[in-house]
Motif scaffolding. Structure first.
Motif, short mmCIF file in Angstrom:
data_model
loop_
_atom_site.label_atom_id
_atom_site.label_comp_id
_atom_site.label_asym_id
_atom_site.label_seq_id
_atom_site.Cartn_x
_atom_site.Cartn_y
_atom_site.Cartn_z
N ASP A 174 2.82 -4.26 6.03
CA ASP A 174 3.69 -3.25 5.42
C ASP A 174 3.43 -1.85 5.94
O ASP A 174 4.13 -0.91 5.58
CB ASP A 174 3.57 -3.29 3.90
N VAL A 175 2.41 -1.66 6.81
CA VAL A 175 2.08 -0.36 7.37
C VAL A 175 2.50 -0.34 8.84
O VAL A 175 2.24 -1.28 9.59
CB VAL A 175 0.56 -0.07 7.25
N GLU A 176 3.16 0.75 9.24
CA GLU A 176 3.56 0.92 10.63
C GLU A 176 2.43 1.62 11.38
O GLU A 176 1.98 2.69 10.98
CB GLU A 176 4.83 1.76 10.72
N VAL A 181 -7.06 12.30 16.54
CA VAL A 181 -6.67 12.52 15.15
C VAL A 181 -6.02 11.25 14.59
O VAL A 181 -5.29 10.56 15.29
CB VAL A 181 -5.66 13.70 15.06
N LEU A 182 -6.30 10.97 13.31
CA LEU A 182 -5.60 9.93 12.56
C LEU A 182 -4.66 10.63 11.59
O LEU A 182 -5.08 11.53 10.86
CB LEU A 182 -6.57 9.05 11.77
N ARG A 183 -3.41 10.21 11.56
CA ARG A 183 -2.43 10.79 10.64
C ARG A 183 -1.88 9.69 9.76
O ARG A 183 -1.37 8.70 10.27
CB ARG A 183 -1.27 11.44 11.39
N GLY A 184 -1.99 9.87 8.46
CA GLY A 184 -1.44 8.90 7.52
C GLY A 184 -0.27 9.50 6.77
O GLY A 184 -0.40 10.58 6.17
N HIS A 185 0.87 8.84 6.79
CA HIS A 185 2.07 9.28 6.07
C HIS A 185 2.27 8.33 4.88
O HIS A 185 2.31 7.11 5.06
CB HIS A 185 3.30 9.27 6.98
N TYR A 186 2.44 8.90 3.69
CA TYR A 186 2.48 8.12 2.45
C TYR A 186 3.88 8.09 1.85
O TYR A 186 4.75 8.85 2.23
CB TYR A 186 1.47 8.69 1.45
N THR A 221 0.83 -1.19 0.00
CA THR A 221 0.00 0.00 0.00
C THR A 221 0.88 1.25 0.00
O THR A 221 2.00 1.23 0.51
CB THR A 221 -0.90 0.03 1.25
N PRO A 222 0.38 2.35 -0.56
CA PRO A 222 1.15 3.60 -0.53
C PRO A 222 1.29 4.18 0.88
O PRO A 222 2.14 5.00 1.12
CB PRO A 222 0.34 4.54 -1.42
N LEU A 223 0.44 3.73 1.80
CA LEU A 223 0.51 4.21 3.18
C LEU A 223 1.66 3.54 3.90
O LEU A 223 1.77 2.32 3.92
CB LEU A 223 -0.82 3.90 3.89
N ARG A 224 2.55 4.32 4.47
CA ARG A 224 3.71 3.78 5.19
C ARG A 224 3.50 3.78 6.69
O ARG A 224 3.97 2.88 7.37
CB ARG A 224 4.97 4.62 4.88
N LYS A 225 2.82 4.81 7.23
CA LYS A 225 2.69 4.95 8.68
C LYS A 225 1.32 5.51 9.01
O LYS A 225 0.87 6.46 8.37
CB LYS A 225 3.79 5.89 9.18
#
Length: 150
Positions: A61-63, A76-81, A25-29
Motif C-alpha cells: 500500500d506504500v509507493e 534524504v528520505l521523504r515520507g508523504h502521509y 499504513t498512514p504512509l502513502r509515498k
C-alpha cells in the motif's frame, strides 16, 4: 453480450480482505533521494539494492520512489502521509542498518505533528472535581468512622 477484459498473468489480482488483518499504513509515498557516486551515501545505496525490494513486497500500500540527486546533495528520505503532511530525514553518512531504522521510523509514524511533552500541563474542566474526588484525613473510612488519630 458481456464485455470480456483479458487478464494478464503477470499482474496479480487483489481481493479485499475483511477483518482485523486489513490495515493500511498512514504512509502513502516514500521517496529515496541519493547521489550515486558520493562515498558518504554507501549505506543508502546498499539499502536500495537488496532490503528495499523485500520492504516494498511487505508494504504493497506504500509507493516507493528512488531518485538520483545532483552531485554534492545529501541523501534524504521523504515520507508523504494521508493527512497531507510530510517528514524529511537526512540519511547522509549512515550505514545500511541506520537507513533501515529511519525507514521503519517513517513507516511506523502517523504523520501527525509532534507535540512537546516537556511543558505539557493537564487542566481539568472549570469547576470540576478531581478524578479521585475530595479527600481529607477527616474523611478516612478505614478506621470505623473514628476519623484521623494523632
Amino acid at each position: 453480450m458481456p464485455r470480456l477484459v483479458p487478464t494478464l498473468p503477470a499482474i496479480p489480482k487483489t481481493y479485499p480482505v475483511p477483518g482485523y488483518r486489513h490495515f493500511l499504513t498512514p504512509l502513502r509515498k516514500l521517496i529515496f533521494d541519493y547521489d550515486a557516486e558520493s562515498p558518504s551515501q554507501q549505506g543508502i545505496r546498499s539499502f536500495i539494492k537488496k532490503p528495499l525490494i523485500n520492504l516494498a513486497r511487505e508494504n504493497p500500500d506504500v509507493e516507493f520512489v528512488v531518485r538520483r540527486l545532483k552531485r554534492g546533495k545529501a541523501a534524504v528520505l521523504r515520507g508523504h502521509y494521508v493527512n497531507g503532511r510530510d517528514k524529511v530525514i537526512c540519511v547522509n553518512q549512515l550505514e545500511m542498518d541506520g537507513v533501515s531504522n529511519k525507514v521503519n521510523l517513517l513507516l511506523n509514524s502517523s504523520g501527525a505533528k509532534i507535540k512537546p511533552l516537556k511543558n505539557l500541563t493537564l487542566e481539568a474542566a472549570p469547576a470540576s472535581e478531581s478524578a479521585r474526588g475530595v479527600w481529607s484525613a477527616l474523611h478516612d473510612q478505614t478506621r470505623d468512622g473514628q476519623g484521623y488519630r494523632i
